[in-house]
Design a protein around this motif. Structure first.
Motif, PDB file in Angstrom:
ATOM      1  N   CYS A 193       0.862  -1.186   0.000  1.00 33.33           N
ATOM      2  CA  CYS A 193       0.000   0.000   0.000  1.00 33.33           C
ATOM      3  C   CYS A 193       0.895   1.232   0.000  1.00 33.33           C
ATOM      4  O   CYS A 193       1.729   1.391   0.893  1.00 33.33           O
ATOM      5  N   GLU A 194       0.692   2.102  -0.986  1.00 28.66           N
ATOM      6  CA  GLU A 194       1.582   3.262  -1.117  1.00 28.66           C
ATOM      7  C   GLU A 194       1.418   4.264   0.025  1.00 28.66           C
ATOM      8  O   GLU A 194       2.254   5.154   0.182  1.00 28.66           O
ATOM      9  N   VAL A 195       0.364   4.146   0.800  1.00 26.53           N
ATOM     10  CA  VAL A 195       0.155   5.053   1.945  1.00 26.53           C
ATOM     11  C   VAL A 195       0.852   4.487   3.186  1.00 26.53           C
ATOM     12  O   VAL A 195       1.649   5.172   3.840  1.00 26.53           O
ATOM     13  N   HIS A 196       0.601   3.224   3.489  1.00 29.35           N
ATOM     14  CA  HIS A 196       1.128   2.636   4.722  1.00 29.35           C
ATOM     15  C   HIS A 196       2.609   2.280   4.634  1.00 29.35           C
ATOM     16  O   HIS A 196       3.300   2.267   5.649  1.00 29.35           O
ATOM     17  N   GLU A 197       3.111   1.992   3.445  1.00 31.35           N
ATOM     18  CA  GLU A 197       4.530   1.607   3.336  1.00 31.35           C
ATOM     19  C   GLU A 197       5.453   2.776   3.690  1.00 31.35           C
ATOM     20  O   GLU A 197       6.627   2.576   3.981  1.00 31.35           O
ATOM     21  N   ARG A 198       4.917   4.009   3.674  1.00 34.95           N
ATOM     22  CA  ARG A 198       5.778   5.179   3.925  1.00 34.95           C
ATOM     23  C   ARG A 198       6.085   5.380   5.413  1.00 34.95           C
ATOM     24  O   ARG A 198       7.003   6.108   5.760  1.00 34.95           O
ATOM     25  N   PHE A 199       5.296   4.783   6.295  1.00 30.74           N
ATOM     26  CA  PHE A 199       5.570   4.944   7.725  1.00 30.74           C
ATOM     27  C   PHE A 199       6.814   4.138   8.095  1.00 30.74           C
ATOM     28  O   PHE A 199       7.065   3.078   7.524  1.00 30.74           O
ATOM     29  N   THR A 200       7.563   4.645   9.090  1.00 28.42           N
ATOM     30  CA  THR A 200       8.752   3.905   9.546  1.00 28.42           C
ATOM     31  C   THR A 200       8.737   3.793  11.068  1.00 28.42           C
ATOM     32  O   THR A 200       8.125   4.629  11.755  1.00 28.42           O
ATOM     33  N   GLY A 201       9.426   2.787  11.566  1.00 27.85           N
ATOM     34  CA  GLY A 201       9.544   2.613  13.017  1.00 27.85           C
ATOM     35  C   GLY A 201      10.212   3.821  13.654  1.00 27.85           C
ATOM     36  O   GLY A 201       9.822   4.273  14.739  1.00 27.85           O
ATOM     37  N   ASP A 202      11.237   4.382  12.978  1.00 25.03           N
ATOM     38  CA  ASP A 202      11.950   5.560  13.526  1.00 25.03           C
ATOM     39  C   ASP A 202      10.985   6.732  13.696  1.00 25.03           C
ATOM     40  O   ASP A 202      11.040   7.475  14.680  1.00 25.03           O
ATOM     41  N   ASN A 215       2.562   9.938  26.911  1.00 29.32           N
ATOM     42  CA  ASN A 215       1.317   9.151  26.979  1.00 29.32           C
ATOM     43  C   ASN A 215       0.632   9.008  25.618  1.00 29.32           C
ATOM     44  O   ASN A 215      -0.561   9.242  25.489  1.00 29.32           O
ATOM     45  N   LEU A 216       1.413   8.662  24.629  1.00 33.84           N
ATOM     46  CA  LEU A 216       0.860   8.552  23.281  1.00 33.84           C
ATOM     47  C   LEU A 216       0.479   7.096  22.989  1.00 33.84           C
ATOM     48  O   LEU A 216       1.329   6.213  23.064  1.00 33.84           O
ATOM     49  N   ALA A 217      -0.800   6.854  22.682  1.00 33.31           N
ATOM     50  CA  ALA A 217      -1.212   5.511  22.244  1.00 33.31           C
ATOM     51  C   ALA A 217      -0.984   5.451  20.736  1.00 33.31           C
ATOM     52  O   ALA A 217      -1.465   6.314  20.000  1.00 33.31           O
ATOM     53  N   VAL A 218      -0.221   4.449  20.296  1.00 34.70           N
ATOM     54  CA  VAL A 218       0.070   4.317  18.861  1.00 34.70           C
ATOM     55  C   VAL A 218      -0.707   3.118  18.325  1.00 34.70           C
ATOM     56  O   VAL A 218      -0.539   1.990  18.806  1.00 34.70           O
ATOM     57  N   ILE A 219      -1.574   3.372  17.348  1.00 37.43           N
ATOM     58  CA  ILE A 219      -2.370   2.279  16.784  1.00 37.43           C
ATOM     59  C   ILE A 219      -2.152   2.263  15.271  1.00 37.43           C
ATOM     60  O   ILE A 219      -2.153   3.305  14.627  1.00 37.43           O
ATOM     61  N   ALA A 220      -1.876   1.074  14.750  1.00 41.71           N
ATOM     62  CA  ALA A 220      -1.411   0.989  13.361  1.00 41.71           C
ATOM     63  C   ALA A 220      -2.225  -0.014  12.552  1.00 41.71           C
ATOM     64  O   ALA A 220      -2.766  -0.979  13.089  1.00 41.71           O
ATOM     65  N   HIS A 221      -2.256   0.239  11.252  1.00 41.88           N
ATOM     66  CA  HIS A 221      -2.949  -0.661  10.324  1.00 41.88           C
ATOM     67  C   HIS A 221      -1.967  -1.754   9.883  1.00 41.88           C
ATOM     68  O   HIS A 221      -0.784  -1.465   9.662  1.00 41.88           O
ATOM     69  N   ALA A 269       6.366  -1.222  16.822  1.00 35.32           N
ATOM     70  CA  ALA A 269       6.418  -0.009  17.651  1.00 35.32           C
ATOM     71  C   ALA A 269       5.023   0.445  18.107  1.00 35.32           C
ATOM     72  O   ALA A 269       4.895   1.429  18.832  1.00 35.32           O
ATOM     73  N   ALA A 270       3.980  -0.291  17.692  1.00 33.67           N
ATOM     74  CA  ALA A 270       2.602   0.140  18.004  1.00 33.67           C
ATOM     75  C   ALA A 270       2.063  -0.553  19.258  1.00 33.67           C
ATOM     76  O   ALA A 270       2.518  -1.630  19.636  1.00 33.67           O
ATOM     77  N   ASP A 271       1.068   0.086  19.888  1.00 33.82           N
ATOM     78  CA  ASP A 271       0.399  -0.521  21.049  1.00 33.82           C
ATOM     79  C   ASP A 271      -0.740  -1.432  20.609  1.00 33.82           C
ATOM     80  O   ASP A 271      -1.171  -2.311  21.348  1.00 33.82           O
ATOM     81  N   PHE A 272      -1.271  -1.163  19.420  1.00 35.19           N
ATOM     82  CA  PHE A 272      -2.414  -1.940  18.923  1.00 35.19           C
ATOM     83  C   PHE A 272      -2.335  -1.961  17.403  1.00 35.19           C
ATOM     84  O   PHE A 272      -1.964  -0.967  16.785  1.00 35.19           O
TER      85      PHE A 272
END
Ligand code: 13P
Ligand code: SF4
Length: 339
Positions: free
Chosen positions: A210-219, A230-236, A246-249
């Motif tokens: 997916c050209e949208v989701h592939e751009r995210f990085t762990g860094d 206190n940031l909740a990180v939720i990922a597709h 690196a995500a919580d959910f």
């Protein structure tokens, strides 16, 4: 219709009557849509509501549509699985898909007697574009007897070559339901990897992304965490594995919505298409959204004027040819039965 085709404005402007008839929508989205834009949206929303009633039509909108579509004209909203299920049950003559082409095709497969309109035929998907029916036939030759599980983000031609479809919300369930020691899983390499980490079934993957989701990085995710307490990180699950680690959910777009509604984190980073955060933020004003804004150019082809035009002209109807439709429908129906 391409986005270069000029579409005339709605036939009435932002009158006091239009403002009154659309006040309910403005109230819902005023925190996420700039006030200066409202006089442009309101006449379109008003005209679309009228056309829907005239045509006995409903608008299905994916979670990635902009808030004026999602909250303004959609009758049904949801993730890919929810939209497919609702399209099958829809009690209307016409379905307008405010989403991308594969979603409109899936709606047509499960509701063949209805007119399904896509407001812009060029609203594609990098995953759907990554594989053809001939590719699937070659994979079957290379792995004889191995069942093919296909993500719904594909053309009807590819679905027709598959044993069963899945979405991001039921992928593990579908793979395990086959009872096979290994499966071919198409076309998203990252979703395949996500599934492989949650099952003992051996996964043979394709290389789509997916050209949208592939751009995210762990860094990038770690940088957000160090900037915001206190940031909740939720990922597709279409994101790369280091992002998911690196995500919580991790969940489909509806899974992510359920997480925010249920957990009510103080602050959340939704690692997915940007409009989704706006749509959820409009519903949970007590949650602060931190936004890396990756937009899907295909989803963004759908606009209020194009939805109005689709209803006014009944274009573009989505058709799938008979033999392909029958086989593709069987793969989608098998998924709906499992899920
Ligand atoms: P879901 O809404 O099924 O999670 O899919 C996300 C997506 O990318 C659809 O194009
Ligand atoms: Fe396709 Fe990704 Fe856009 Fe969804 S967000 S339609 S998977 S390109």
């Amino acid at each position: 219709m391409s986005d270069r085709t000029p579409i005339p404005a709605a036939d009435h402007g932002y009158t006091a009557e239009v403002a009154e008839r659309t006040a309910d929508v403005f109230e819902r989205i005023k925190t996420v849509v700039p006030a200066v834009e409202w006089p442009l949206h309101a006449p379109e929303i008003d005209a679309i509501r009228r056309l829907k009633a005239e045509r006995n039509a409903i608008v299905l909108a994916h979670n990635y549509q902009t808030p004026e579509i999602f909250h303004g004209v959609a009758d049904i909203v949801g993730d890919s699985l929810g939209l497919a299920r609702q399209a099958a049950r829809a009690d209307a003559d016409v379905i307008v898909m405010a989403g991308v082409h594969f979603m409109a095709e899936t709606a047509k497969l499960v509701s063949p007697d209805k007119t399904v309109l896509i407001p812009d035929v060029e609203a594609g998907c990098s995953l759907a574009a990554s594989i053809t029916g001939a590719d699937v036939r070659r994979l079957r030759e290379a792995y004889p007897g191995v069942p093919v599980v296909t993500y719904v983000n594909t053309s009807a031609e590819v679905k027709a070559e598959s044993d069963i479809c899945c979405t991001s919300s039921n992928a593990v369930e579908v793979v395990e339901a086959l009872g096979a020691p290994r499966v071919i899983f198409l076309p998203d390499a990252y979703l395949a990897n996500y599934v492989a980490r949650r099952t003992d079934v051996e996964i043979i993957a394709w290389h789509g992304q997916c050209e949208v989701h592939e751009r995210f990085t762990g860094d990038e995710i770690r940088a957000f965490r160090s900037r915001f307490d206190n940031l909740a990180v939720i990922a597709h699950p279409e994101c790369p594995p280091d992002v998911l680690d690196a995500a919580d959910f991790v969940g489909s777009t509806s899974g992510m919505l359920g997480y925010v509604q249920g957990e009510r984190p103080n602050r959340v980073l939704m690692v997915t298409e940007c409009s989704m955060s706006d749509n959820v933020a409009a519903e949970v004003p007590d949650v602060e959204f931190v936004r890396p804004c990756n937009l899907c150019p295909h989803m963004k082809r759908i606009t209020l004027p194009k939805i109005r035009q689709a209803l006014a002209t009944m274009r573009e109807p989505v058709e799938v040819d008979g033999a392909t439709a029958e086989r593709a429908r069987a793969a989608v129906q098998r998924m709906l039965e499992v899920a």
